[in-house]
Design a protein around this motif. Structure first.
Motif, short mmCIF file in Angstrom:
data_model
loop_
_atom_site.label_atom_id
_atom_site.label_comp_id
_atom_site.label_asym_id
_atom_site.label_seq_id
_atom_site.Cartn_x
_atom_site.Cartn_y
_atom_site.Cartn_z
N GLY A 259 0.65 -1.54 0.14
CA GLY A 259 0.13 -0.23 -0.06
C GLY A 259 0.70 1.39 0.34
N ARG A 260 1.63 0.98 -0.75
CA ARG A 260 2.85 2.46 -0.49
C ARG A 260 3.36 3.06 0.90
NH1 ARG A 260 4.50 2.19 -5.35
NH2 ARG A 260 3.61 0.95 -6.87
N PRO A 261 3.24 1.95 2.25
CA PRO A 261 4.10 2.85 3.49
C PRO A 261 4.60 4.05 3.24
CG PRO A 261 4.78 0.75 3.25
CD PRO A 261 4.71 0.46 1.75
N ILE A 262 4.93 4.69 4.36
CA ILE A 262 5.93 5.10 4.66
C ILE A 262 7.00 4.99 6.13
CG2 ILE A 262 5.17 6.49 6.86
CD1 ILE A 262 6.77 9.16 4.92
N TYR A 263 6.61 3.96 6.52
CA TYR A 263 7.70 3.29 7.08
C TYR A 263 7.49 1.54 6.40
CZ TYR A 263 7.41 7.30 10.44
OH TYR A 263 7.61 8.26 10.79
N PRO A 264 8.30 0.73 5.51
CA PRO A 264 7.14 -0.57 5.77
C PRO A 264 7.81 -1.07 6.56
CG PRO A 264 9.28 0.36 3.61
CD PRO A 264 8.79 1.51 4.76
N LEU A 265 8.70 -1.33 7.55
CA LEU A 265 8.45 -2.37 8.04
C LEU A 265 7.68 -2.50 9.36
CD1 LEU A 265 12.53 -1.71 8.72
CD2 LEU A 265 11.18 -4.05 7.59
N ARG A 266 6.66 -1.07 9.43
CA ARG A 266 6.09 -1.15 10.29
C ARG A 266 4.57 -1.83 9.78
NH1 ARG A 266 5.64 4.55 13.07
NH2 ARG A 266 6.89 5.10 13.59
N GLU A 267 3.59 -2.09 10.90
CA GLU A 267 2.15 -3.04 10.08
C GLU A 267 1.36 -1.69 9.37
OE1 GLU A 267 -2.50 -3.91 12.09
OE2 GLU A 267 -1.02 -3.60 13.18
N THR A 268 1.19 -2.26 7.88
CA THR A 268 0.34 -1.76 7.41
C THR A 268 -0.93 -2.16 6.85
OG1 THR A 268 1.25 -3.36 5.56
CG2 THR A 268 2.58 -1.98 5.77
N TYR A 269 -1.66 -1.09 6.15
CA TYR A 269 -3.21 -1.46 6.14
C TYR A 269 -3.47 -2.64 4.89
CZ TYR A 269 -3.96 0.66 1.43
OH TYR A 269 -4.12 0.94 0.05
N ARG A 270 -2.61 -2.96 4.22
CA ARG A 270 -2.78 -3.57 3.88
C ARG A 270 -1.23 -4.76 3.56
NH1 ARG A 270 -3.44 -2.42 -2.87
NH2 ARG A 270 -2.33 -4.16 -3.44
N ASN A 271 -0.99 -6.18 2.94
CA ASN A 271 0.13 -6.91 2.38
C ASN A 271 -0.57 -7.56 1.79
OD1 ASN A 271 2.22 -8.20 2.17
ND2 ASN A 271 2.50 -8.63 4.33
N HIS A 272 -0.89 -7.50 0.31
CA HIS A 272 -1.06 -8.23 -0.62
C HIS A 272 -1.30 -8.20 -2.48
CE1 HIS A 272 -4.96 -6.05 -0.53
NE2 HIS A 272 -5.98 -6.32 -1.78
N PHE A 273 -1.21 -9.02 -2.96
CA PHE A 273 -0.92 -9.01 -4.53
C PHE A 273 -1.43 -10.13 -5.24
CE2 PHE A 273 1.66 -8.68 -8.94
CZ PHE A 273 1.89 -7.21 -8.71
N ALA A 274 -2.11 -10.38 -6.15
CA ALA A 274 -2.75 -11.19 -6.93
C ALA A 274 -2.65 -11.14 -8.56
CB ALA A 274 -4.39 -10.51 -7.16
N THR A 275 -2.23 -12.14 -8.76
CA THR A 275 -1.82 -12.10 -10.25
C THR A 275 -2.55 -13.87 -10.87
OG1 THR A 275 0.89 -11.73 -11.68
CG2 THR A 275 0.44 -13.54 -9.76
N ASP A 276 -2.32 -13.69 -12.47
CA ASP A 276 -1.86 -14.84 -12.97
C ASP A 276 -1.19 -16.38 -12.10
OD1 ASP A 276 -2.57 -17.05 -14.80
OD2 ASP A 276 -2.11 -16.01 -17.01
N ALA A 277 -1.96 -17.32 -11.90
CA ALA A 277 -1.53 -18.08 -11.36
C ALA A 277 -0.27 -18.91 -12.23
CB ALA A 277 -1.98 -19.13 -10.60
N ASN A 278 -0.72 -19.53 -13.65
CA ASN A 278 0.64 -19.46 -14.38
C ASN A 278 1.27 -18.24 -15.27
OD1 ASN A 278 -1.03 -22.09 -13.98
ND2 ASN A 278 -2.77 -22.00 -14.91
N GLY A 279 1.27 -17.36 -15.07
CA GLY A 279 1.58 -16.25 -15.02
C GLY A 279 3.54 -16.17 -14.96
N ALA A 280 4.25 -15.20 -15.69
CA ALA A 280 6.13 -14.83 -15.75
C ALA A 280 6.02 -14.20 -13.76
CB ALA A 280 6.28 -14.23 -16.53
#
Length: 142
Positions: free
Chosen positions: A25-46
């Motif tokens: 979610g483009r946080p200012i502090y990547p090491l702290r808890e973020t409001y999101r943490n997921h990425f979806a992509t084609d399961a058969n893709g590169a």
């Protein structure tokens, strides 16, 4: 969005880093808890192949032809190191106006003050920037 970890409007030329930043979610502090943490992509893709081979990602599930990933702690650290190496990194500033303090991520104190003025002036149309400057303070957040 977490008030303790605001997001910023940025992108990175390094697409591997940019995907990590996007997933968090483009946080200012990547090491702290973020409001999101997921990425979806084609399961058969590169990209799924890249994520499966990377220590920065862990697969959290799959539904039909979509695979879901989250960023590992190593991925968060890699993003934090990359942000710290940038010549003009986003920084958290505390802007106080009318007794209320907000974290404003920006590159300079002046930009943070102006960004917060734009937010306040949306609902206080007669407030001038000069008046806002006289009645507000800005300091670097710890």
């Amino acid at each position: 969005m977490s008030i303790d970890n605001p997001t910023v409007n940025r992108w990175f030329a390094d697409k591997a880093i940019d995907h990590i930043d996007h997933a968090l979610g483009r946080p200012i502090y990547p090491l702290r808890e973020t409001y999101r943490n997921h990425f979806a992509t084609d399961a058969n893709g590169a990209r799924a192949d890249e994520f499966n081979a990377s220590p920065h990602w862990t697969k959290t599930g799959q539904r039909d032809d979509m695979a879901f990933y989250s960023v590992t702690q190593l991925g968060r650290q890699t993003l934090a190191d990359h942000i710290a190496s940038q010549p003009d990194p986003w920084q958290p500033f505390l802007v106080t106006f009318e007794g209320h303090t907000s974290i404003v991520p920006e590159r300079t104190r002046a930009k943070a003050k102006y960004a917060y003025y734009l937010i306040v002036s949306d609902s206080w149309s007669e407030l001038t920037f000069g008046t806002f400057c006289k009645r507000s303070t800005v300091r670097r957040a710890a």
